[in-house]
Design an enzyme around this catalytic site. Structure first.
Site, PDB file in Angstrom:
ATOM      1  CE  LYS A 259      -3.388  -1.729   2.585  1.00 64.08           C
ATOM      2  NZ  LYS A 259      -4.820  -1.588   2.345  1.00 64.08           N
ATOM      3  NE  ARG A 333     -10.734  -9.740  -1.924  1.00 67.75           N
ATOM      4  CZ  ARG A 333     -11.629  -8.735  -2.662  1.00 67.75           C
ATOM      5  NH1 ARG A 333     -11.772  -9.389  -3.742  1.00 67.75           N
ATOM      6  NH2 ARG A 333     -11.675  -7.454  -2.106  1.00 67.75           N
TER       7      ARG A 333
END
Length: 486
Positions: A259, A333
Site C-alpha cells: 500500500k 477474502r
C-alpha cells in the site's frame, strides 16, 4: 454535573419545553433555569448546549442540551429512529462539556429513552489515551433519577461493547498482535461460565487445511491465530448457533502489493471485522441473550517478506477450491474463505461475517452505512430493522451472478482474488468471491471498510476508530433470540 434535555418548541413563541427531569429541576430552582435559558439567546438547536453554574448546591454545573423535535420518531428517508439519534448526540455533547470542566461525575437526564441516553454518554466520553502520559479526566456518567435504570444499564452495556471494538481497533499493531487480540477477548469472557474460548495455533490451522489463510500469514514473523468463541446462551445448548465470522488482519501492509505509505498506519484497524463480532459476543454474554453464538476470527498480519504471497501465486482453500492471488492486498477474502468453510461445521442457523474488506465500499457509501451482501431476505430484514434502532445503519448491496463471473473467469485457478475488471464494482466482486465458499442458505457479508473510522460524521463518537456496527450486530442477535422464542 447534570445534563438536562430541552425540546425545540413547536410554536414560534420560543418557550423552552423541558423533559420531565428538566421540569422537575427547574421547579427545584424556582424557575431560574427556564428564565436563564430564555435570557441567553435564541432557542437551543438540536445537538447544541448551554451551560449554567451555581444554580443548585448538588449540581454546581448544569448543561442544557437541545433534543430537537419532541415527537421525532422513525425517519423513513434517513432509515433510522431520529429521536434516539438526537438523544445520543445531545447527551454526548453535554457529557463532554462536563468533562472539559474536569468534573468527575455527571448525572444524565434519560430524555424519554434511557438506553439511547446511556449510549450517548458512554460512547461520547470514550477516547483511546492508553499510551499518553497526559490523559483527559475520567467522567463517570450515571442516570439522573431512578425511573429507567434497567434501560439505562442496557444502554451502558451496548456502548461498552462498541467501545471495546474501538479500543482493539485503535491500539497500535505492535500492542494488538494476533495472540494479544485473542488473549484480550479471552480475558473479557473469563467471567461467563457459558462462554468458552479456543485460541487455535498455527499447527491446528495447518491440520484444518486452511491454505488460503496460511498463505497470508506466512509473510509475517507474527504467528497466526484462529480464535474460536462459543457462547451458549440458549436453554438448549444443542440449538443451531448464529455464527459470526470476522476478518482479523491486525496489520495490513498490502503484502508484496504494498500500500502507499500515506495513511497506512490506519491499517492497524484492518481487524475491525474481528473486533466488532467478538465485541458483539462479549456484549451478548453481558446481556445474557438466550441464543447460541459462535465467533470465528482468523488473526494474522499481512506483511511483505521473502516468504510472502507473490502476485500470481495459487493457493488452496479449505473446501479444495484453488485461488489465484492476483493482488496480495486483497488478502481479507483469503482469510474469510477458510473461516466461512469452517463455519459450516456448526450447522449454523445463519452465518454473518464482517470485514473491512474493500476501499471500494468506502467509495460507494462513505461512512453513512455498512454495505450488506446477503443471500437471505430474512437475514436482511433482521439486520435492517436492528440498524434503524441503533442508528448504525446498513444498506443492501447486490450479489449478482454478474459479479461471480468476474472472479471465476480465472486463467490459473478456480477463482481469482480480484475481479477481472479490477476496479469496477470492487466491493461486489469481493462479495461474489466470498459467496464461492458459502453453501448456507442464510449468510450475510458486511463490508465495514467505509465505517471503520470517524472524523466528525457521527457526532457522538470522537475522531478515531469507530467500532461500527457492533451495536447493530448485538441488536440483530437480540432480535434473533426473540425470533426463536416466538
Amino acid at each position: 454535573g447534570l445534563v438536562l434535555g430541552v425540546y425545540s418548541s413547536e410554536k414560534d413563541d420560543g418557550a423552552a419545553q423541558f423533559t420531565s427531569a428538566g421540569d422537575a429541576f427547574d421547579r427545584l430552582v424556582s424557575g431560574k433555569l427556564r428564565a436563564l435559558l430564555s435570557l441567553c439567546g435564541p432557542p437551543l438547536k438540536k445537538g447544541k448546549a448551554r451551560i449554567f453554574h451555581g444554580l443548585h448546591q448538588d449540581f454546581p454545573s448544569v448543561v442544557v442540551v437541545g433534543l430537537g423535535k419532541k415527537n421525532a420518531g422513525i425517519n423513513e428517508q434517513e432509515n433510522w429512529n431520529e429521536g434516539k439519534e438526537n438523544i445520543r448526540t445531545a447527551v454526548a455533547v453535554g457529557c463532554r462539556q462536563i468533562q472539559d470542566l474536569e468534573i468527575p461525575c455527571v448525572e444524565v437526564d434519560p430524555c424519554g429513552d434511557a438506553q439511547a441516553a446511556a449510549e450517548g454518554a458512554v460512547l461520547g466520553l470514550h477516547e483511546y489515551n492508553e499510551l499518553k502520559q497526559k490523559k483527559k479526566p475520567v467522567v463517570t456518567p450515571q442516570l439522573h433519577g431512578s425511573a429507567e435504570s434497567q434501560a439505562w444499564q442496557k444502554g451502558v452495556i451496548y456502548a461498552e461493547g462498541q467501545n471495546l471494538a474501538r479500543y482493539l481497533m485503535e491500539a497500535p499493531a505492535n500492542f494488538i498482535t494476533p495472540i494479544k487480540f485473542a488473549e484480550h477477548i479471552e480475558q473479557k469472557l473469563r467471567t461467563f461460565s457459558n462462554a468458552k474460548v479456543h485460541i487455535r495455533p498455527e499447527s491446528w490451522i495447518t491440520t484444518q487445511e486452511m491454505g488460503a489463510f496460511l498463505s497470508v500469514a506466512k509473510g509475517s514473523a507474527e504467528p497466526p491465530i484462529f480464535l474460536e468463541i462459543h457462547y451458549l446462551g440458549s436453554a438448549n445448548t444443542d440449538d443451531s448457533p448464529l455464527v459470526f465470522v470476522g476478518k482479523g488482519v491486525t496489520f495490513d501492509s498490502g503484502g508484496i502489493s504494498l500500500k502507499p505509505s500515506s495513511g497506512m498506519d490506519a491499517m492497524r484497524a484492518d481487524m475491525g471485522g474481528a473486533a466488532t463480532v467478538c465485541s458483539a459476543i462479549v456484549t451478548a454474554a453481558a446481556l445474557k441473550l438466550p441464543l447460541n453464538i459462535i465467533g470465528l476470527a482468523p488473526l494474522c498480519e499481512n506483511m511483505p517478506s521473502g516468504k510472502a504471497n507473490k502476485p500470481g501465486d495459487v493457493v488452496r482453500a479449505k473446501n479444495g477450491k484453488t485461488i489465484q492471488v492476483d493482488n496480495t492486498d486483497a488478502e481479507g477474502r483469503l482469510l474469510l474463505a477458510d473461516a466461512l468453510c469452517y463455519a459450516h461445521n456448526f450447522n449454523p442457523r445463519a452465518i454473518v461475517n464482517a470485514a473491512t474488506l474493500t476501499g471500494a465500499m468506502d467509495v460507494a457509501l462513505g461512512s453513512a452505512a455498512t454495505g450488506v451482501f446477503t443471500n437471505s431476505s430474512w437475514l436482511w430484514t433482521h439486520l435492517y430493522e436492528a440498524s434503524i434502532l441503533t442508528g448504525d445503519r446498513v444498506w443492501r448491496m447486490p450479489l449478482f451472478e454478474h459479479y461471480t463471473k468476474q472472479v471465476t473467469d480465472c486463467p490459473l485457478a478456480d477463482v481469482s482474488n480480484i475481479g477481472k475488471y479490477s476496479r469496477a464494482g470492487g466491493a461486489c466482486t469481493a462479495a461474489a468471491f466470498l459467496k464461492e465458499f458459502v453453501t448456507a442458505s442464510h449468510w450475510a457479508h458486511l463490508d465495514i471498510a467505509g465505517v471503520m473510522s470517524n472524523k466528525d460524521e457521527v457526532p457522538y463518537l470522537r475522531k478515531g476508530m469507530a467500532g461500527r456496527p457492533t451495536r447493530t450486530l448485538v441488536e440483530f442477535a437480540a432480535r434473533l433470540s426473540q425470533d426463536s422464542h416466538n
